[in-house]
Design an enzyme around this catalytic site. Structure first.
Site, PDB file in Angstrom:
ATOM      1  N   LYS A 139       0.973  -1.206   0.077  1.00  0.00           N
ATOM      2  CA  LYS A 139      -0.045   0.106  -0.259  1.00  0.00           C
ATOM      3  C   LYS A 139       0.937   1.183   0.063  1.00  0.00           C
ATOM      4  O   LYS A 139       1.764   1.401   0.928  1.00  0.00           O
ATOM      5  CB  LYS A 139      -1.084  -0.043   1.122  1.00  0.00           C
ATOM      6  CG  LYS A 139      -1.915  -0.918   1.191  1.00  0.00           C
ATOM      7  CD  LYS A 139      -3.197  -0.323   0.736  1.00  0.00           C
ATOM      8  CE  LYS A 139      -4.290  -1.539   0.581  1.00  0.00           C
ATOM      9  NZ  LYS A 139      -5.249  -1.256   0.081  1.00  0.00           N
ATOM     10  N   ASP A 167      -0.711  -0.349  -4.749  1.00  0.00           N
ATOM     11  CA  ASP A 167      -2.050   0.192  -4.760  1.00  0.00           C
ATOM     12  C   ASP A 167      -1.901   1.622  -4.035  1.00  0.00           C
ATOM     13  O   ASP A 167      -1.625   1.739  -2.811  1.00  0.00           O
ATOM     14  CB  ASP A 167      -2.965  -0.752  -3.669  1.00  0.00           C
ATOM     15  CG  ASP A 167      -4.346  -0.282  -3.616  1.00  0.00           C
ATOM     16  OD1 ASP A 167      -4.773   0.624  -4.504  1.00  0.00           O
ATOM     17  OD2 ASP A 167      -5.239  -0.913  -2.993  1.00  0.00           O
ATOM     18  N   GLU A 196      -1.766   0.302  -8.823  1.00  0.00           N
ATOM     19  CA  GLU A 196      -3.285   0.616  -9.157  1.00  0.00           C
ATOM     20  C   GLU A 196      -3.468   2.281  -8.898  1.00  0.00           C
ATOM     21  O   GLU A 196      -3.486   2.698  -7.658  1.00  0.00           O
ATOM     22  CB  GLU A 196      -4.074  -0.135  -7.892  1.00  0.00           C
ATOM     23  CG  GLU A 196      -4.014  -1.441  -7.946  1.00  0.00           C
ATOM     24  CD  GLU A 196      -4.912  -2.325  -7.174  1.00  0.00           C
ATOM     25  OE1 GLU A 196      -5.956  -1.720  -6.508  1.00  0.00           O
ATOM     26  OE2 GLU A 196      -4.402  -3.330  -6.646  1.00  0.00           O
ATOM     27  N   ASP A 219      -8.551   0.425 -11.454  1.00  0.00           N
ATOM     28  CA  ASP A 219      -9.244   0.059 -10.205  1.00  0.00           C
ATOM     29  C   ASP A 219     -10.648   1.061 -10.071  1.00  0.00           C
ATOM     30  O   ASP A 219     -11.760   0.659 -10.667  1.00  0.00           O
ATOM     31  CB  ASP A 219      -8.708   0.093  -9.009  1.00  0.00           C
ATOM     32  CG  ASP A 219      -9.404  -0.483  -7.812  1.00  0.00           C
ATOM     33  OD1 ASP A 219     -10.448  -1.003  -7.955  1.00  0.00           O
ATOM     34  OD2 ASP A 219      -8.797  -0.694  -6.807  1.00  0.00           O
ATOM     35  N   LYS A 245     -13.335  -5.974  -8.656  1.00  0.00           N
ATOM     36  CA  LYS A 245     -13.943  -6.122  -7.463  1.00  0.00           C
ATOM     37  C   LYS A 245     -15.320  -6.397  -7.711  1.00  0.00           C
ATOM     38  O   LYS A 245     -16.180  -5.349  -7.850  1.00  0.00           O
ATOM     39  CB  LYS A 245     -13.792  -4.939  -6.503  1.00  0.00           C
ATOM     40  CG  LYS A 245     -12.282  -4.696  -6.342  1.00  0.00           C
ATOM     41  CD  LYS A 245     -11.959  -3.309  -5.442  1.00  0.00           C
ATOM     42  CE  LYS A 245     -10.703  -3.574  -5.051  1.00  0.00           C
ATOM     43  NZ  LYS A 245     -10.113  -2.012  -4.591  1.00  0.00           N
TER      44      LYS A 245
END
Length: 332
Positions: A139, A167, A196, A219, A245
């Site tokens: 992250k 991400d 992302e 995303d 997702k």
């Protein structure tokens, strides 16, 4: 009413780890609905759990819409035109129907890209147990961009066969993104599988990718555009990957069509979690095994919970809460 059909709608509550932050708010409890369909001696489950701060629909709206469709199904109707519904509802209903019709494999792709935050030495034993590509996730965008760049560089230098998924959640302005990438040498950037959404604006993310020789993934941009009636994945060129997702995208059919189109366009597709319960998470693993067996899915979220629901995620030692202990909202 079709006497052979029965349905139950449960509302679940699961405690979360105290450190889970979503869009600047703490998530202490995960709530949602579980659908149970019964027909001809077969059973199918589906999870409807809008993600706070990300899903446009509220939990209450999702529950009302789900119950309306279940009432129709029990009376002999079909679960059709699902993508006209809220994404979380469309996904839960379609997954329940898929499992009911025995169209979901029993085996799942339970490999997870481990989340790295500190010492590379702690990651090595986990990577050694992974089959195929050694991939982990970091992250970025939560701290200073320079710190993030140094950390990513450290992991890539320390573990030569490691590839990373980063991400950023649109955290950076272009200047910050430049500060980040400056600390990762060009020779290491090829082992960044993708970042992302590095920047708030998609065009800024694309420019960042081109200027610095690094791959990006869509995303949030995918979630926003897929809701448009005339959406075509072809319009999202320039990225190496898309992150799917399902709770935020819609029905299983919609997700599968995105996977197939991405393959045609030479883009990687990754199935990822929206903090579903262990029941929903295991179904996502089975969906990933069915359509992306060679791709490590983004399903490493069970550790954010304090309890599982009905089904055990392989290897997790968290206590399992029975579905029957949860509130029954509607049953027929």
């Amino acid at each position: 009413m079709n006497s052979d059909r029965q349905a139950t709608l449960y509302r679940f509550r699961l405690p979360m780890d105290s450190g889970v932050i979503l869009r600047d708010s703490k998530l202490t409890e995960r709530t949602g609905y579980i659908i149970k369909l019964v027909e001809g001696g077969l059973v199918g489950y589906g999870e409807v759990s809008p993600l706070p701060g990300f899903s446009l629909e509220s939990l209450e709206d999702a529950g009302i819409q789900t119950q309306e469709f279940l009432e129709r199904w029990v009376s002999g109707g079909q679960l059709s035109n699902l993508d006209e519904l809220h994404p979380s509802v469309a996904f839960g209903l379609s997954m329940a129907e898929l499992e009911l019709n025995k169209q979901l494999p029993t085996e799942g792709n339970y490999q997870a890209a481990p989340l790295c935050s500190g010492d590379p030495d702690e990651l090595i034993p986990i990577l050694n147990e992974m089959k195929g590509e050694k991939v982990a996730k970091v992250k970025v965008g939560l701290y200073e961009a320079i710190r993030d760049g140094m950390l990513v560089s450290l992991f890539l230098e320390s573990i030569p066969d490691l590839t990373l998924r980063l991400d950023a959640n649109r955290a950076w302005k272009p200047e910050k993104a430049k500060q980040f990438i400056k600390y990762i040498s060009p020779s290491l950037r090829q082992r960044i599988s993708f970042i992302e959404e590095p920047c708030m604006q998609p065009e800024a993310s694309l420019a960042f990718a081109i200027d610095n020789g690094v791959a990006i993934a869509w995303d949030e941009t995918l979630q926003e555009l897929v809701k448009q009636a005339d959406f075509e994945l072809d319009s999202l060129t320039g990225a190496k990957a898309i992150v799917i997702k399902p709770t935020l995208i819609g029905s299983v059919d919609r997700c599968v069509s995105l996977i197939k189109r991405a393959e045609q366009l030479g883009m990687k597709a990754v199935i990822s979690s929206s903090l579903e319960s262990s029941l929903g998470l295991c179904q996502l693993a089975r969906l990933a095994q069915q359509h992306l067996p060679n791709e490590v899915p983004g399903l490493d979220t069970i550790g954010l919970f304090k309890a599982q629901l009905e089904v055990t995620w392989p290897g997790s030692l968290l206590p399992v809460t029975p579905l029957e202990s949860q509130e029954i909202v509607w049953r027929s």
